[in-house]
Write a protein that holds these residues in place. Structure first.
Motif, PDB file in Angstrom:
ATOM      1  N   ARG A  55      24.580 -21.910  -1.560  1.00 53.68           N
ATOM      2  CA  ARG A  55      23.233 -22.397  -1.838  1.00 53.68           C
ATOM      3  C   ARG A  55      23.015 -23.681  -1.024  1.00 53.68           C
ATOM      4  O   ARG A  55      23.817 -24.607  -1.092  1.00 53.68           O
ATOM      5  N   GLY A  56      21.930 -23.684  -0.248  1.00 54.92           N
ATOM      6  CA  GLY A  56      21.607 -24.882   0.523  1.00 54.92           C
ATOM      7  C   GLY A  56      22.547 -25.128   1.680  1.00 54.92           C
ATOM      8  O   GLY A  56      22.614 -26.245   2.208  1.00 54.92           O
ATOM      9  N   PHE A  57      23.280 -24.097   2.111  1.00 54.75           N
ATOM     10  CA  PHE A  57      24.257 -24.259   3.200  1.00 54.75           C
ATOM     11  C   PHE A  57      23.683 -23.692   4.495  1.00 54.75           C
ATOM     12  O   PHE A  57      23.017 -24.393   5.248  1.00 54.75           O
ATOM     13  N   LEU A  58      23.891 -22.443   4.757  1.00 52.77           N
ATOM     14  CA  LEU A  58      23.331 -21.748   5.909  1.00 52.77           C
ATOM     15  C   LEU A  58      22.732 -20.426   5.437  1.00 52.77           C
ATOM     16  O   LEU A  58      22.992 -19.991   4.311  1.00 52.77           O
ATOM     17  N   SER A  59      21.972 -19.787   6.298  1.00 58.84           N
ATOM     18  CA  SER A  59      21.416 -18.487   5.932  1.00 58.84           C
ATOM     19  C   SER A  59      22.522 -17.444   5.853  1.00 58.84           C
ATOM     20  O   SER A  59      23.602 -17.604   6.434  1.00 58.84           O
ATOM     21  N   SER A  60      22.261 -16.336   5.128  1.00 62.20           N
ATOM     22  CA  SER A  60      23.273 -15.289   4.952  1.00 62.20           C
ATOM     23  C   SER A  60      23.676 -14.679   6.286  1.00 62.20           C
ATOM     24  O   SER A  60      24.838 -14.304   6.482  1.00 62.20           O
ATOM     25  N   GLU A  61      22.734 -14.596   7.236  1.00 60.05           N
ATOM     26  CA  GLU A  61      23.069 -14.047   8.545  1.00 60.05           C
ATOM     27  C   GLU A  61      24.070 -14.932   9.280  1.00 60.05           C
ATOM     28  O   GLU A  61      24.969 -14.442   9.981  1.00 60.05           O
ATOM     29  N   ASP A  62      23.923 -16.253   9.116  1.00 63.73           N
ATOM     30  CA  ASP A  62      24.793 -17.187   9.823  1.00 63.73           C
ATOM     31  C   ASP A  62      26.166 -17.314   9.174  1.00 63.73           C
ATOM     32  O   ASP A  62      27.107 -17.825   9.807  1.00 63.73           O
ATOM     33  N   THR A  63      26.280 -16.910   7.909  1.00 63.61           N
ATOM     34  CA  THR A  63      27.557 -17.108   7.213  1.00 63.61           C
ATOM     35  C   THR A  63      28.399 -15.842   7.104  1.00 63.61           C
ATOM     36  O   THR A  63      29.554 -15.915   6.666  1.00 63.61           O
ATOM     37  N   GLU A  64      27.872 -14.693   7.502  1.00 60.74           N
ATOM     38  CA  GLU A  64      28.605 -13.445   7.289  1.00 60.74           C
ATOM     39  C   GLU A  64      29.975 -13.470   7.961  1.00 60.74           C
ATOM     40  O   GLU A  64      31.011 -13.263   7.309  1.00 60.74           O
ATOM     41  N   ASP A  65      30.012 -13.734   9.262  1.00 61.41           N
ATOM     42  CA  ASP A  65      31.294 -13.767   9.978  1.00 61.41           C
ATOM     43  C   ASP A  65      32.129 -14.969   9.541  1.00 61.41           C
ATOM     44  O   ASP A  65      33.368 -14.874   9.460  1.00 61.41           O
ATOM     45  N   LEU A  66      31.451 -16.078   9.264  1.00 55.71           N
ATOM     46  CA  LEU A  66      32.169 -17.286   8.855  1.00 55.71           C
ATOM     47  C   LEU A  66      32.929 -17.066   7.549  1.00 55.71           C
ATOM     48  O   LEU A  66      34.086 -17.460   7.408  1.00 55.71           O
TER      49      LEU A  66
END
Length: 533
Positions: free
Chosen positions: A467-478
């Motif tokens: 929450r309040g971090f990055l969008s789901s697209e940007d965090t998937e691989d991370l």
């Protein structure tokens, strides 16, 4: 807050708060660290207040929880303190004692005499403090106003007498030490308010500090002269107006006042509104009006007068409010374009006069930032004062006097400030504040997993919720990479004995936090939830 001590006698001067900035998320007030006073509570003989501004009285309730001592102040100051204590359910245990200029009160080895000065709030005093180590003059906040609204003039003669007696130490206001000349009289503001009322065809809204009773008095007088009824918006403004009227520091006819709800029953050119919000505070009445969230709706033809100056750190909020008001059709008047404000703090010529009247051996510029203290130092050195006679003190510093000399002693071990968030009477820790900053700047990431109690094997997860971090697209691989690293770290941990869920949670948090910081340069708060079955 300043503490004067001789032997076992302690007198506390003022107990104020500062207000949080954007670096203090969720914090309502910042109060001084009072550990020293708590440890020496039996020796505190009195608390003496110089005036009723929050940065001088706001911490009184927090002090009373630690120290039981009589509180001295002028009538208006104690009237404002009484309200604070009532809010904190401490009024019944408080010993409030009125003191007037010219009286002398002795507390063991220390004698205190209040002296009448002028400031932006009535009933302000300086203090002459007589001790076995010499005479100390503490100016408090002051300006030299020769035409004060209430007719109570600055007592220059008494300061001159003290100078003749011999002042060892002058503790002086230095807020306006960078500004040349003299501060205009408060009466000047009334004249410019009158001019603005002359030019306004619609409603007039004026915002100022709720404690500026002299400004409020002039507002009521100008409104009456122009045949306008007055409505008051904002709890602190309503409260201070009530207190000042009860104590006869504010005078106007009852027929002049109407409620906010009655505004719609009067023509726009027959009403004026006194409101809070001069510092752009998000929940103050004027800020709510600027965002159309108040029962008073800003409209074309309104004149809004900001009769105040920005406190450092509040500029962004103030100009945001100004722009919003303009976008809603208001004409906004403020001090940069029209002199609708006068400072309550002495400019250079007034500071020079105070120094010349008292002629101290040593001087401590206080109540200012380092740049202001430097400006004050340069100013008095230009008057012939030796550099080593000007002493700078920080929170926790101690200054020893022996009648002829002054020496900085070993400072106290204090944290400097205590953060109060409305629910914590004793303040919150730096750790909590750090987590709040990280939440505000980096958001939060929750990591959940289930592991076998006996073997430590991961049965499900790790799964990530942000929450309040990055969008789901940007965090998937991370998060896939983070999950892999968590499994590896827990596999290594399982090889050791006596590993419990708490140890596993620490490993999960540290592993994920390091990776996210490295990949994104953000510092989200990582919350591990490890379940063992």
């Amino acid at each position: 807050m300043i503490v004067i001590r001789h032997a076992d006698d302690i007198v506390v001067i003022d107990a104020g708060v500062t207000f949080p900035s954007a670096d203090h998320p969720g914090i309502d007030l910042i109060v001084p660290d009072m550990t020293y006073l708590s440890d020496n509570a039996d020796n505190v003989r009195a608390v003496v207040l110089t005036h009723g501004h929050e940065d001088h009285i706001g911490a009184v309730p927090f002090l009373l929880r630690r120290v039981q001592a009589p509180i001295y102040g002028t009538p208006l100051t104690l009237g404002l303190v009484r309200e604070r204590l009532q809010e904190h359910h401490l009024l019944e245990v408080a010993d409030l004692r009125i003191v007037q200029p010219g009286e002398r009160i002795t507390f063991g080895h220390i004698t205190v005499e209040p002296i009448r000065v002028t400031h932006s709030i009535p009933d302000t005093i300086s203090l002459a403090i007589t001790t076995p180590a010499g005479l100390i003059v503490h100016t408090g906040d002051f300006k030299i106003d020769h035409t004060p609204v209430d007719g109570r003039s600055f007592d220059a003669a008494r300061f001159a007498q003290l100078g003749d007696d011999g002042v060892v130490l002058l503790i002086t206001d230095s807020v306006n030490a960078e500004k040349p000349g003299w501060v205009p009289s408060e009466r000047i503001v009334g004249r410019f308010l009158d001019q603005q009322f002359d030019h306004a065809d619609g409603r007039i809204l004026v915002t100022t500090f709720a404690s500026n009773i002299h400004r409020i008095q002039q507002f009521f007088e100008v409104a009456a002269d122009h045949g306008r009824k007055v409505a008051i918006a904002g709890r602190s403004m309503q409260r201070n107006v009530r207190i000042a009227r009860e104590l006869d520091y504010l005078r106007y006819d009852d027929s002049l006042s109407i409620s906010v709800d009655d505004l719609e029953n009067w023509p726009d050119d027959r009403v004026a509104i006194l409101t809070t919000g001069s510092q752009g505070e998000p929940f103050a009445a004027l800020s709510q009006m600027a965002t159309d969230r108040h029962k008073i709706r800003i409209k074309e033809g309104d004149t809004v007068i900001l009769s105040s100056t920005p406190i450092p750190g509040n500029e962004i909020g103030i100009w945001r409010t100004v722009n919003r008001l303009i976008n809603r059709g208001a004409r906004v008047v403020y001090d940069l374009i029209t002199p609708v404000h006068a400072s309550g703090h002495a400019n250079q010529e007034e500071l020079k006069l105070m120094y010349s009247l008292t002629r101290p051996l040593y001087v401590v510029p206080f109540h200012g930032e380092p740049r202001m203290m430097q400006a004050y130092t340069d100013m008095v050195m230009g008057m012939g004062a030796p550099r080593d006679s000007v002493i700078w003190l920080q929170n926790g510093d101690r200054l020893g006097l022996d009648g002829v000399g002054a020496e900085k002693l070993e400072p106290l071990e204090i944290t400097g400030s205590v953060f109060v968030d409305g629910t914590s009477a004793d303040g919150i820790s730096d750790l909590v504040l750090r987590d709040r900053r990280h939440l505000a700047e980096g958001g939060t990431v929750v990591v959940t997993l289930t592991r076998d109690f006996d073997s430590g094997e991961i049965l499900s997860g790790p799964e990530f919720v942000a929450r309040g971090f990055l969008s789901s697209e940007d965090t998937e691989d991370l998060f896939l990479e983070a999950a892999s690293r968590v499994r590896d770290a827990l596999d290594d941990l399982s090889a050791t004995d006596d590993v419990d869920a708490e140890d596993a949670g620490t490993v999960v948090r540290d592993t994920v936090a390091r990776l996210l910081r490295k990949r994104t340069r953000l510092r989200p708060v990582v919350l591990p939830i490890v379940t063992e079955i």
